[in-house]
Design a protein around this motif. Structure first.
Motif, mmCIF file in Angstrom:
data_model
loop_
_atom_site.group_PDB
_atom_site.id
_atom_site.type_symbol
_atom_site.label_atom_id
_atom_site.label_comp_id
_atom_site.label_asym_id
_atom_site.label_seq_id
_atom_site.Cartn_x
_atom_site.Cartn_y
_atom_site.Cartn_z
ATOM 1 N N ARG A 282 26.799 -14.309 -8.044
ATOM 2 C CA ARG A 282 25.891 -14.990 -8.972
ATOM 3 C C ARG A 282 24.842 -15.698 -8.123
ATOM 4 O O ARG A 282 25.182 -16.498 -7.256
ATOM 5 N N SER A 283 23.588 -15.377 -8.383
ATOM 6 C CA SER A 283 22.519 -15.949 -7.574
ATOM 7 C C SER A 283 21.162 -15.716 -8.234
ATOM 8 O O SER A 283 21.017 -14.848 -9.095
ATOM 9 N N ARG A 284 20.190 -16.476 -7.754
ATOM 10 C CA ARG A 284 18.797 -16.175 -8.066
ATOM 11 C C ARG A 284 18.374 -15.003 -7.188
ATOM 12 O O ARG A 284 18.988 -14.721 -6.170
ATOM 13 N N THR A 285 17.294 -14.347 -7.591
ATOM 14 C CA THR A 285 16.784 -13.210 -6.826
ATOM 15 C C THR A 285 15.544 -13.599 -6.029
ATOM 16 O O THR A 285 14.807 -14.509 -6.395
ATOM 17 N N VAL A 286 15.335 -12.863 -4.962
ATOM 18 C CA VAL A 286 14.067 -12.869 -4.257
ATOM 19 C C VAL A 286 13.598 -11.413 -4.284
ATOM 20 O O VAL A 286 14.403 -10.496 -4.139
ATOM 21 N N VAL A 287 12.308 -11.219 -4.515
ATOM 22 C CA VAL A 287 11.776 -9.866 -4.718
ATOM 23 C C VAL A 287 10.882 -9.453 -3.550
ATOM 24 O O VAL A 287 9.948 -10.170 -3.179
ATOM 25 N N LEU A 288 11.200 -8.298 -2.985
ATOM 26 C CA LEU A 288 10.408 -7.659 -1.938
ATOM 27 C C LEU A 288 10.130 -6.240 -2.432
ATOM 28 O O LEU A 288 10.875 -5.312 -2.141
ATOM 29 N N PRO A 289 9.063 -6.057 -3.246
ATOM 30 C CA PRO A 289 8.884 -4.809 -3.996
ATOM 31 C C PRO A 289 8.347 -3.617 -3.213
ATOM 32 O O PRO A 289 8.181 -2.538 -3.783
ATOM 33 N N SER A 290 8.104 -3.759 -1.930
ATOM 34 C CA SER A 290 7.571 -2.642 -1.144
ATOM 35 C C SER A 290 8.506 -1.445 -1.217
ATOM 36 O O SER A 290 9.724 -1.588 -1.178
ATOM 37 N N THR A 291 7.932 -0.249 -1.290
ATOM 38 C CA THR A 291 8.734 0.970 -1.293
ATOM 39 C C THR A 291 8.952 1.447 0.142
ATOM 40 O O THR A 291 8.200 1.095 1.053
ATOM 41 N N ASN A 292 9.990 2.246 0.310
ATOM 42 C CA ASN A 292 10.299 2.872 1.601
ATOM 43 C C ASN A 292 10.468 1.865 2.734
ATOM 44 O O ASN A 292 10.003 2.100 3.854
ATOM 45 N N ILE A 293 11.120 0.751 2.463
ATOM 46 C CA ILE A 293 11.411 -0.212 3.522
ATOM 47 C C ILE A 293 12.494 0.417 4.396
ATOM 48 O O ILE A 293 13.620 0.633 3.960
ATOM 49 N N ASP A 294 12.127 0.728 5.643
ATOM 50 C CA ASP A 294 13.071 1.429 6.510
ATOM 51 C C ASP A 294 13.854 0.454 7.392
ATOM 52 O O ASP A 294 13.554 -0.736 7.448
ATOM 53 N N THR A 295 14.846 0.999 8.065
ATOM 54 C CA THR A 295 15.734 0.145 8.860
ATOM 55 C C THR A 295 15.015 -0.492 10.044
ATOM 56 O O THR A 295 15.421 -1.556 10.510
ATOM 57 N N ALA B 120 12.602 -18.828 -2.078
ATOM 58 C CA ALA B 120 13.589 -17.859 -1.587
ATOM 59 C C ALA B 120 14.845 -18.524 -1.041
ATOM 60 O O ALA B 120 15.876 -17.859 -0.884
ATOM 61 N N ALA B 121 14.779 -19.809 -0.767
ATOM 62 C CA ALA B 121 15.931 -20.505 -0.186
ATOM 63 C C ALA B 121 17.146 -20.412 -1.103
ATOM 64 O O ALA B 121 17.056 -20.665 -2.299
ATOM 65 N N GLY B 122 18.246 -20.016 -0.535
ATOM 66 C CA GLY B 122 19.494 -19.942 -1.287
ATOM 67 C C GLY B 122 19.680 -18.711 -2.144
ATOM 68 O O GLY B 122 20.698 -18.580 -2.816
ATOM 69 N N CYS B 123 18.729 -17.792 -2.127
ATOM 70 C CA CYS B 123 18.878 -16.555 -2.908
ATOM 71 C C CYS B 123 19.797 -15.591 -2.161
ATOM 72 O O CYS B 123 19.608 -15.354 -0.966
ATOM 73 N N HIS B 124 20.769 -15.035 -2.868
ATOM 74 C CA HIS B 124 21.726 -14.107 -2.258
ATOM 75 C C HIS B 124 21.551 -12.679 -2.752
ATOM 76 O O HIS B 124 22.300 -11.791 -2.359
ATOM 77 N N ILE B 125 20.564 -12.463 -3.624
ATOM 78 C CA ILE B 125 20.299 -11.126 -4.155
ATOM 79 C C ILE B 125 18.846 -10.761 -3.844
ATOM 80 O O ILE B 125 17.931 -11.481 -4.226
ATOM 81 N N LEU B 126 18.669 -9.646 -3.139
ATOM 82 C CA LEU B 126 17.338 -9.140 -2.816
ATOM 83 C C LEU B 126 17.017 -7.975 -3.734
ATOM 84 O O LEU B 126 17.764 -6.993 -3.782
ATOM 85 N N VAL B 127 15.926 -8.092 -4.482
ATOM 86 C CA VAL B 127 15.422 -6.988 -5.296
ATOM 87 C C VAL B 127 14.349 -6.306 -4.459
ATOM 88 O O VAL B 127 13.331 -6.922 -4.128
ATOM 89 N N ALA B 128 14.607 -5.071 -4.080
ATOM 90 C CA ALA B 128 13.712 -4.343 -3.180
ATOM 91 C C ALA B 128 13.102 -3.151 -3.881
ATOM 92 O O ALA B 128 13.598 -2.690 -4.908
ATOM 93 N N GLY B 129 12.019 -2.635 -3.297
ATOM 94 C CA GLY B 129 11.359 -1.459 -3.837
ATOM 95 C C GLY B 129 12.184 -0.195 -3.646
ATOM 96 O O GLY B 129 13.234 -0.186 -3.002
ATOM 97 N N HIS B 130 11.685 0.885 -4.221
ATOM 98 C CA HIS B 130 12.332 2.197 -4.196
ATOM 99 C C HIS B 130 12.580 2.673 -2.763
ATOM 100 O O HIS B 130 11.762 2.454 -1.877
#
Length: 192
Positions: free
Chosen positions: A8-21, A66-76
Motif C-alpha cells: 500500500r503506497s502512493r505512486t510516483v510516475v515516470l511515464p517514459s517508454t522503453n526505459i532500459d536497464t 516522490a518521498a516515501g512512494c513505494h510504487i513506480l508507475v512506468a511507461g511501456h
C-alpha cells in the motif's frame, strides 16, 4: 527475502517508454556485488544527477512528492535491454516494492521477482489513468493478483503461480529448494 503479501503506497510516475536497464542503473555501477547504496547513488543516476553530481530538481524522484512512494508507475516496455540484476537491486534499495506498466521486459521481470520486487502489468486504460493521477494511493494484493484503485475498482494482473508462492512465502528459488531438502535427501537415498 521478506514475504510480500500486500503493498500500500502512493505512486510516483515516470511515464517514459522503453526505459532500459542502463538507464535504471548505468554500466559504471555494475562493478559492485553488494546491493546496499545502489538506490542512493546508481538508480537513474544520469537522470537524477547533473555532471557535477548535484540533484536535478526537475527529475520526478528528486521532487518532494516522490518521498516515501513505494510504487513506480512506468511507461511501456520498462526494464528492456541487457540482463542486469543491479536494476531491481537499485529499485528495491531506493524503496520501491512494485513497478506498474503496460509491459515489463521478461528478463527484468524475472530478476525483479527473484529479489522481491513485484512487476504489475495492467491494461492500457488503467495505466493511462495511473499516469494521469500521480501520487494516488494504491493497494496491491499479491494473493488475489489485484491492484485496487481509488473508488474500489480492482484491476487484475498476471503473476505466475510459482513466483506468487515465492513472494507470499518470502523465499527465492534456492530457498524453495532448501525447504525441500529432506524430501530431496530421501529421494537420493531411495534411488542411489
Amino acid at each position: 527475502m521478506e514475504p510480500v503479501r500486500h503493498i500500500r503506497s502512493r505512486t510516483v510516475v515516470l511515464p517514459s517508454t522503453n526505459i532500459d536497464t542502463d538507464q535504471i542503473v548505468p554500466a559504471r555501477f555494475l562493478t559492485t556485488t553488494t546491493r546496499a547504496g545502489l538506490g542512493a547513488k546508481a538508480l537513474f543516476a544520469d537522470w537524477r544527477f547533473d555532471a557535477a553530481g548535484r540533484l536535478r530538481p526537475e527529475f520526478v524522484l528528486n521532487q518532494p512528492a516522490a518521498a516515501g512512494c513505494h510504487i513506480l508507475v512506468a511507461g511501456h516496455n520498462f526494464g528492456c535491454g541487457s540482463s542486469r540484476e543491479h536494476a531491481p537491486w537499485a529499485l528495491i534499495d531506493y524503496g520501491f516494492q512494485a513497478i506498474i506498466s503496460t509491459e515489463i521486459a521478461d528478463i527484468f521481470r524475472s530478476n525483479a521477482l527473484k529479489n522481491g520486487l513485484v512487476p504489475v502489468v495492467v491494461d492500457p486504460p488503467s495505466h493511462a489513468w495511473l499516469v494521469a493521477h500521480p501520487g494516488v494511493e494504491l493497494s496491491i494484493d499479491i494473493e488475489r493478483r489485484a491492484l485496487a484503485l481509488p473508488g474500489g475498482r480492482a484491476v487484475e494482473f498476471p503473476l505466475e503461480a510459482f513466483a506468487r508462492y515465492c513472494l507470499l512465502n518470502g523465499v527465492d528459488e534456492l530457498g524453495y529448494l532448501l525447504g525441500h531438502a529432506a524430501q530431496i535427501d530421501a529421494f537420493e537415498r531411495a534411488h542411489a
